[in-house]
Design a protein around this motif. Structure first.
Motif, PDB file in Angstrom:
ATOM      1  N   SER A 298       0.827  -1.202   0.000  1.00 46.07           N
ATOM      2  CA  SER A 298       0.000   0.000   0.000  1.00 46.07           C
ATOM      3  C   SER A 298       0.866   1.258   0.000  1.00 46.07           C
ATOM      4  O   SER A 298       0.643   2.175  -0.800  1.00 46.07           O
ATOM      5  N   ARG A 299       1.856   1.301   0.868  1.00 45.98           N
ATOM      6  CA  ARG A 299       2.682   2.505   0.992  1.00 45.98           C
ATOM      7  C   ARG A 299       3.457   2.791  -0.292  1.00 45.98           C
ATOM      8  O   ARG A 299       3.523   3.939  -0.755  1.00 45.98           O
ATOM      9  N   LEU A 300       4.039   1.752  -0.888  1.00 47.17           N
ATOM     10  CA  LEU A 300       4.796   1.938  -2.128  1.00 47.17           C
ATOM     11  C   LEU A 300       3.886   2.292  -3.293  1.00 47.17           C
ATOM     12  O   LEU A 300       4.272   3.056  -4.186  1.00 47.17           O
ATOM     13  N   SER A 301       2.679   1.747  -3.290  1.00 48.68           N
ATOM     14  CA  SER A 301       1.714   2.080  -4.348  1.00 48.68           C
ATOM     15  C   SER A 301       1.366   3.563  -4.301  1.00 48.68           C
ATOM     16  O   SER A 301       1.306   4.236  -5.341  1.00 48.68           O
ATOM     17  N   TRP A 302       1.122   4.070  -3.084  1.00 49.76           N
ATOM     18  CA  TRP A 302       0.847   5.497  -2.951  1.00 49.76           C
ATOM     19  C   TRP A 302       2.058   6.323  -3.369  1.00 49.76           C
ATOM     20  O   TRP A 302       1.916   7.380  -4.006  1.00 49.76           O
ATOM     21  N   ALA A 303       3.246   5.863  -3.026  1.00 49.50           N
ATOM     22  CA  ALA A 303       4.459   6.588  -3.398  1.00 49.50           C
ATOM     23  C   ALA A 303       4.591   6.682  -4.914  1.00 49.50           C
ATOM     24  O   ALA A 303       4.952   7.739  -5.466  1.00 49.50           O
ATOM     25  N   VAL A 304       4.283   5.595  -5.602  1.00 48.61           N
ATOM     26  CA  VAL A 304       4.324   5.586  -7.069  1.00 48.61           C
ATOM     27  C   VAL A 304       3.299   6.568  -7.634  1.00 48.61           C
ATOM     28  O   VAL A 304       3.581   7.297  -8.597  1.00 48.61           O
ATOM     29  N   ILE A 305       2.118   6.601  -7.022  1.00 50.93           N
ATOM     30  CA  ILE A 305       1.073   7.535  -7.469  1.00 50.93           C
ATOM     31  C   ILE A 305       1.535   8.972  -7.298  1.00 50.93           C
ATOM     32  O   ILE A 305       1.357   9.821  -8.190  1.00 50.93           O
ATOM     33  N   TYR A 306       2.154   9.274  -6.151  1.00 50.54           N
ATOM     34  CA  TYR A 306       2.644  10.635  -5.907  1.00 50.54           C
ATOM     35  C   TYR A 306       3.718  11.025  -6.922  1.00 50.54           C
ATOM     36  O   TYR A 306       3.692  12.134  -7.477  1.00 50.54           O
ATOM     37  N   ILE A 307       4.645  10.110  -7.160  1.00 47.83           N
ATOM     38  CA  ILE A 307       5.726  10.395  -8.119  1.00 47.83           C
ATOM     39  C   ILE A 307       5.159  10.602  -9.518  1.00 47.83           C
ATOM     40  O   ILE A 307       5.566  11.524 -10.246  1.00 47.83           O
ATOM     41  N   ALA A 308       4.212   9.764  -9.904  1.00 46.59           N
ATOM     42  CA  ALA A 308       3.578   9.898 -11.223  1.00 46.59           C
ATOM     43  C   ALA A 308       2.878  11.241 -11.354  1.00 46.59           C
ATOM     44  O   ALA A 308       2.930  11.893 -12.418  1.00 46.59           O
ATOM     45  N   PHE A 309       2.244  11.671 -10.266  1.00 50.16           N
ATOM     46  CA  PHE A 309       1.558  12.967 -10.279  1.00 50.16           C
ATOM     47  C   PHE A 309       2.560  14.091 -10.535  1.00 50.16           C
ATOM     48  O   PHE A 309       2.301  15.004 -11.327  1.00 50.16           O
ATOM     49  N   PHE A 310       3.709  14.017  -9.882  1.00 53.03           N
ATOM     50  CA  PHE A 310       4.744  15.032 -10.081  1.00 53.03           C
ATOM     51  C   PHE A 310       5.296  14.983 -11.507  1.00 53.03           C
ATOM     52  O   PHE A 310       5.575  16.023 -12.112  1.00 53.03           O
ATOM     53  N   VAL A 311       5.460  13.786 -12.040  1.00 55.93           N
ATOM     54  CA  VAL A 311       5.960  13.642 -13.408  1.00 55.93           C
ATOM     55  C   VAL A 311       5.038  14.340 -14.392  1.00 55.93           C
ATOM     56  O   VAL A 311       5.484  15.045 -15.318  1.00 55.93           O
ATOM     57  N   PHE A 312       3.729  14.191 -14.175  1.00 54.97           N
ATOM     58  CA  PHE A 312       2.756  14.758 -15.115  1.00 54.97           C
ATOM     59  C   PHE A 312       2.504  16.248 -14.902  1.00 54.97           C
ATOM     60  O   PHE A 312       2.234  16.973 -15.851  1.00 54.97           O
ATOM     61  N   PHE A 313       2.592  16.715 -13.654  1.00 52.91           N
ATOM     62  CA  PHE A 313       2.134  18.079 -13.384  1.00 52.91           C
ATOM     63  C   PHE A 313       3.214  19.052 -12.921  1.00 52.91           C
ATOM     64  O   PHE A 313       2.958  20.264 -12.881  1.00 52.91           O
ATOM     65  N   ALA A 314       4.385  18.589 -12.540  1.00 55.51           N
ATOM     66  CA  ALA A 314       5.444  19.521 -12.133  1.00 55.51           C
ATOM     67  C   ALA A 314       5.922  20.313 -13.334  1.00 55.51           C
ATOM     68  O   ALA A 314       6.243  19.747 -14.385  1.00 55.51           O
ATOM     69  N   THR A 315       5.969  21.616 -13.186  1.00 53.39           N
ATOM     70  CA  THR A 315       6.364  22.480 -14.303  1.00 53.39           C
ATOM     71  C   THR A 315       7.681  23.216 -14.044  1.00 53.39           C
ATOM     72  O   THR A 315       8.143  23.976 -14.899  1.00 53.39           O
ATOM     73  N   ALA A 316       8.262  23.005 -12.876  1.00 52.04           N
ATOM     74  CA  ALA A 316       9.544  23.641 -12.542  1.00 52.04           C
ATOM     75  C   ALA A 316      10.305  22.722 -11.591  1.00 52.04           C
ATOM     76  O   ALA A 316       9.709  21.961 -10.828  1.00 52.04           O
ATOM     77  N   TRP A 317      11.641  22.833 -11.647  1.00 52.06           N
ATOM     78  CA  TRP A 317      12.460  21.933 -10.843  1.00 52.06           C
ATOM     79  C   TRP A 317      12.171  22.049  -9.354  1.00 52.06           C
ATOM     80  O   TRP A 317      12.194  21.054  -8.631  1.00 52.06           O
ATOM     81  N   TRP A 318      11.898  23.284  -8.868  1.00 51.62           N
ATOM     82  CA  TRP A 318      11.708  23.518  -7.433  1.00 51.62           C
ATOM     83  C   TRP A 318      10.458  22.831  -6.895  1.00 51.62           C
ATOM     84  O   TRP A 318      10.363  22.562  -5.680  1.00 51.62           O
ATOM     85  N   GLN A 319       9.519  22.520  -7.781  1.00 51.59           N
ATOM     86  CA  GLN A 319       8.305  21.850  -7.314  1.00 51.59           C
ATOM     87  C   GLN A 319       8.591  20.424  -6.831  1.00 51.59           C
ATOM     88  O   GLN A 319       7.880  19.881  -5.991  1.00 51.59           O
ATOM     89  N   TRP A 320       9.673  19.835  -7.332  1.00 55.03           N
ATOM     90  CA  TRP A 320      10.052  18.494  -6.899  1.00 55.03           C
ATOM     91  C   TRP A 320      10.526  18.483  -5.447  1.00 55.03           C
ATOM     92  O   TRP A 320      10.581  17.410  -4.812  1.00 55.03           O
ATOM     93  N   LEU A 321      10.842  19.646  -4.914  1.00 57.25           N
ATOM     94  CA  LEU A 321      11.236  19.725  -3.511  1.00 57.25           C
ATOM     95  C   LEU A 321      10.074  19.375  -2.582  1.00 57.25           C
ATOM     96  O   LEU A 321      10.284  19.060  -1.401  1.00 57.25           O
ATOM     97  N   PHE A 322       8.858  19.430  -3.113  1.00 53.65           N
ATOM     98  CA  PHE A 322       7.675  19.099  -2.310  1.00 53.65           C
ATOM     99  C   PHE A 322       7.384  17.597  -2.278  1.00 53.65           C
ATOM    100  O   PHE A 322       6.556  17.147  -1.490  1.00 53.65           O
ATOM    101  N   LEU A 323       8.072  16.822  -3.123  1.00 53.93           N
ATOM    102  CA  LEU A 323       7.826  15.377  -3.151  1.00 53.93           C
ATOM    103  C   LEU A 323       8.134  14.710  -1.804  1.00 53.93           C
ATOM    104  O   LEU A 323       7.322  13.907  -1.319  1.00 53.93           O
ATOM    105  N   PRO A 324       9.273  15.013  -1.157  1.00 51.47           N
ATOM    106  CA  PRO A 324       9.515  14.414   0.169  1.00 51.47           C
ATOM    107  C   PRO A 324       8.447  14.808   1.192  1.00 51.47           C
ATOM    108  O   PRO A 324       8.147  14.018   2.101  1.00 51.47           O
ATOM    109  N   VAL A 325       7.883  15.997   1.044  1.00 52.93           N
ATOM    110  CA  VAL A 325       6.805  16.420   1.947  1.00 52.93           C
ATOM    111  C   VAL A 325       5.592  15.513   1.770  1.00 52.93           C
ATOM    112  O   VAL A 325       4.969  15.081   2.748  1.00 52.93           O
ATOM    113  N   ALA A 326       5.263  15.203   0.524  1.00 57.27           N
ATOM    114  CA  ALA A 326       4.144  14.304   0.249  1.00 57.27           C
ATOM    115  C   ALA A 326       4.404  12.904   0.792  1.00 57.27           C
ATOM    116  O   ALA A 326       3.513  12.267   1.360  1.00 57.27           O
ATOM    117  N   LEU A 327       5.631  12.427   0.645  1.00 55.52           N
ATOM    118  CA  LEU A 327       5.972  11.068   1.055  1.00 55.52           C
ATOM    119  C   LEU A 327       6.070  10.910   2.570  1.00 55.52           C
ATOM    120  O   LEU A 327       5.844   9.813   3.092  1.00 55.52           O
TER     121      LEU A 327
END
Length: 250
Positions: A129-158
């Motif tokens: 379950s935890r890894l599945s959610w992590a994959v979903i979060y990463i996929a969301f960033f792949v599709f919607f992140a428009t600037a490098w600094w937005q990836w800094l929020f990925l650890p916050v989500a995880l």
């Protein structure tokens, strides 16, 4: 903008079910709800906490221990007995895991009436379950992140739940103001607590743990979660237990 909105939804969605369900319901039982509503809330907690899912049983039991042993060597999390915020959170994680897996003896007073859905917890807490959610979060960033600094929020989500834990269990025992003198170091972290939805009124809560409203001692102490609870109570989704304590500020 999409990434920022996503983080806001994760922050407040996960935080709401932590303070509403895990804290005020599981640990302190400040309100009641039907078995069906409880099961639905379990599922919603998993949905909004995602990779950060916390068991109502593990959280509820551990939090009761925190109140009973606040700022002593038996406290599951205390800045007073941990060298750093990282050591505190690691000890918290270990105790939480041991409670869930029943690796340690817990006195019955800490487990009484704490809600538990073993099969669902086993699934929601699993690495699948935890890894599945992590994959979903990463996929969301792949599709919607428009600037490098937005990836800094990925650890916050995880690691959203540990971040919430650090803010209250560490900083709300170090910084802030006090309405009530107590034997522990709990403090009210914010005068207007819209960041932590009322959890920041930690000193108020330690003084009157059975109150569903963590704020309300001073005019500016508005508890957003309690206001939502009042609406749910009005529509019959939950039933808030009447508070029998008389607030007397020191």
């Amino acid at each position: 903008m999409t990434i920022i909105l996503f983080i806001i939804i994760l922050w407040y969605g996960g935080l709401f079910f932590q303070t509403f369900f895990l804290h005020r319901y599981a640990a302190h039982q400040t309100f009641t709800m039907s078995n069906v509503a409880e099961k639905i809330t379990f599922i919603l907690t998993w949905f909004f906490q995602g990779s950060n899912y916390l068991s109502a049983y593990g959280y509820g039991v551990m939090h009761r221990m925190h109140h009973a042993y606040a700022d002593t060597e038996d406290d599951p999390h205390s800045p007073k007995y941990d060298a750093s915020v990282f050591s505190m959170m690691w000890r918290t994680k270990t105790i939480y895991s041991d409670i869930n897996k029943q690796k340690i003896f817990v006195e019955p007073k800490f487990t009484k009436n704490v809600p538990q859905w073993k099969r669902f917890d086993a699934f929601a807490s699993s690495w699948v379950s935890r890894l599945s959610w992590a994959v979903i979060y990463i996929a969301f960033f792949v599709f919607f992140a428009t600037a490098w600094w937005q990836w800094l929020f990925l650890p916050v989500a995880l690691f959203m739940a540990p971040i919430h834990g650090v803010i209250i269990n560490w900083y709300a025992h170090i910084y802030g103001y006090v309405n009530f003198k107590s034997k522990d170091t709990s403090k009210n972290l914010f005068k207007f607590d819209f960041l932590m939805m009322g959890e920041g009124y930690h000193n108020n809560h330690h003084k009157y743990a059975s109150r569903s409203n963590f704020g309300g001692v001073r005019w500016h102490e508005i508890d957003p979660t309690y206001q939502i609870m009042r609406v749910l109570n009005f529509f019959g989704v939950i039933k808030i237990k009447p508070s029998l304590v008389k607030i007397e500020r020191d």
